[in-house]
Motif scaffolding. Sequence first.
Motif, PDB file in Angstrom:
ATOM      1  N   ALA A 149     -19.044 -17.184  -8.738  1.00  0.00           N
ATOM      2  CA  ALA A 149     -19.376 -16.724  -7.426  1.00  0.00           C
ATOM      3  C   ALA A 149     -20.739 -16.537  -7.522  1.00  0.00           C
ATOM      4  CB  ALA A 149     -18.256 -16.014  -6.708  1.00  0.00           C
TER       5      ALA A 149
ATOM      6  N   TYR B 110     -13.448 -23.698  -1.226  1.00  0.00           N
ATOM      7  CA  TYR B 110     -13.014 -24.955  -1.887  1.00  0.00           C
ATOM      8  C   TYR B 110     -12.238 -25.795  -1.357  1.00  0.00           C
ATOM      9  CZ  TYR B 110     -10.017 -27.211  -5.561  1.00  0.00           C
ATOM     10  OH  TYR B 110      -9.682 -27.983  -6.638  1.00  0.00           O
TER      11      TYR B 110
ATOM     12  N   GLU C 150     -13.815 -11.047  -2.793  1.00  0.00           N
ATOM     13  CA  GLU C 150     -14.035 -12.521  -1.852  1.00  0.00           C
ATOM     14  C   GLU C 150     -13.113 -13.738  -2.350  1.00  0.00           C
ATOM     15  OE1 GLU C 150     -16.768 -10.969  -2.668  1.00  0.00           O
ATOM     16  OE2 GLU C 150     -17.610 -10.676  -0.656  1.00  0.00           O
ATOM     17  N   TYR C 151     -11.967 -13.522  -3.041  1.00  0.00           N
ATOM     18  CA  TYR C 151     -11.026 -14.278  -3.710  1.00  0.00           C
ATOM     19  C   TYR C 151     -10.627 -15.409  -2.640  1.00  0.00           C
ATOM     20  CZ  TYR C 151      -6.825 -16.363  -5.928  1.00  0.00           C
ATOM     21  OH  TYR C 151      -5.793 -17.229  -6.323  1.00  0.00           O
TER      22      TYR C 151
ATOM     23  N   THR D 148     -11.918 -15.828   0.302  1.00  0.00           N
ATOM     24  CA  THR D 148     -13.030 -16.820   0.881  1.00  0.00           C
ATOM     25  C   THR D 148     -13.574 -18.020  -0.054  1.00  0.00           C
ATOM     26  OG1 THR D 148     -13.858 -14.667   1.676  1.00  0.00           O
ATOM     27  CG2 THR D 148     -15.410 -16.411   1.775  1.00  0.00           C
ATOM     28  N   VAL D 149     -13.445 -17.532  -1.147  1.00  0.00           N
ATOM     29  CA  VAL D 149     -13.798 -18.765  -2.305  1.00  0.00           C
ATOM     30  C   VAL D 149     -12.919 -19.771  -2.119  1.00  0.00           C
ATOM     31  CG1 VAL D 149     -14.324 -19.202  -4.504  1.00  0.00           C
ATOM     32  CG2 VAL D 149     -15.179 -16.990  -4.012  1.00  0.00           C
ATOM     33  N   LYS D 150     -11.512 -19.334  -2.215  1.00  0.00           N
ATOM     34  CA  LYS D 150     -10.399 -20.323  -2.064  1.00  0.00           C
ATOM     35  C   LYS D 150     -10.417 -21.286  -0.800  1.00  0.00           C
ATOM     36  CE  LYS D 150      -5.519 -21.018  -2.320  1.00  0.00           C
ATOM     37  NZ  LYS D 150      -4.102 -20.232  -2.493  1.00  0.00           N
TER      38      LYS D 150
ATOM     39  N   PHE E 250     -21.718 -13.590  -0.057  1.00  0.00           N
ATOM     40  CA  PHE E 250     -21.115 -14.715  -0.778  1.00  0.00           C
ATOM     41  C   PHE E 250     -21.874 -15.963  -0.190  1.00  0.00           C
ATOM     42  CE2 PHE E 250     -18.227 -18.211  -0.711  1.00  0.00           C
ATOM     43  CZ  PHE E 250     -18.110 -18.524  -1.997  1.00  0.00           C
TER      44      PHE E 250
ATOM     45  N   PHE F  33     -20.016 -20.976  -4.856  1.00  0.00           N
ATOM     46  CA  PHE F  33     -19.340 -21.048  -6.145  1.00  0.00           C
ATOM     47  C   PHE F  33     -19.818 -22.295  -6.941  1.00  0.00           C
ATOM     48  CE2 PHE F  33     -16.161 -23.325  -3.738  1.00  0.00           C
ATOM     49  CZ  PHE F  33     -15.572 -24.306  -4.786  1.00  0.00           C
TER      50      PHE F  33
ATOM     51  N   ASN G 148     -21.506 -21.768   0.959  1.00  0.00           N
ATOM     52  CA  ASN G 148     -20.917 -21.352   2.156  1.00  0.00           C
ATOM     53  C   ASN G 148     -21.217 -22.360   3.293  1.00  0.00           C
ATOM     54  OD1 ASN G 148     -19.985 -19.781   4.247  1.00  0.00           O
ATOM     55  ND2 ASN G 148     -20.445 -18.004   3.197  1.00  0.00           N
TER      56      ASN G 148
END
Length: 165
Positions: free
Chosen positions: A39, A11, A3-4, A6-8, A46, A49, A67
């Motif tokens: 995370a 953010y 989920e890199y 998705t996290v970015k 997800f 974070f 999220n």
Amino acid sequence: MKEYSTVKQLYMRAFPKYEREPWPWMMLKSHFKKADFMAFYERQCFVGFAYIIHSHGFHYILFLAVNDQLRSQGYGSRIIAELRKLYRKDSLVLDVEQPNPQARNNHQRLRRIAFYRRNGFYLTSKKIEESQMTYRVLATKKRINQQGVDRIFKWFAWPLGWFIQ
């Protein structure tokens, strides 16, 4: 992490540009023992974070986001509860925009403080003055080492900051 991106993206959506740190810098700093990018998931979904910088006796939550599709369902409180368990003997510290009756989002600022207070944070006397905003520092212990908070930011900003104790 799968989920890199998705996290970015979360953010980028969750924080105004003037509050964000450069993504590559955060990734670089998270490779050192003083910072963690965590995370959180529920059943492989997800949910949010936290980016945390560690110091002696406290852990500074630089960023925490849930999220978008899962907000107002208790996930923020659950993330904080997990962090409190993880760092049981130390204080968690974070900052929020200082309330200002003239600010368009003052109601949001007040709600954010109320949320953190419900989750065991106390307002401290520490303020962080930046060019576009003043922030209030909250902590899970009533007293904090204010110079320690300043050192956290020096470490994060300084390219060779890992030498700063």
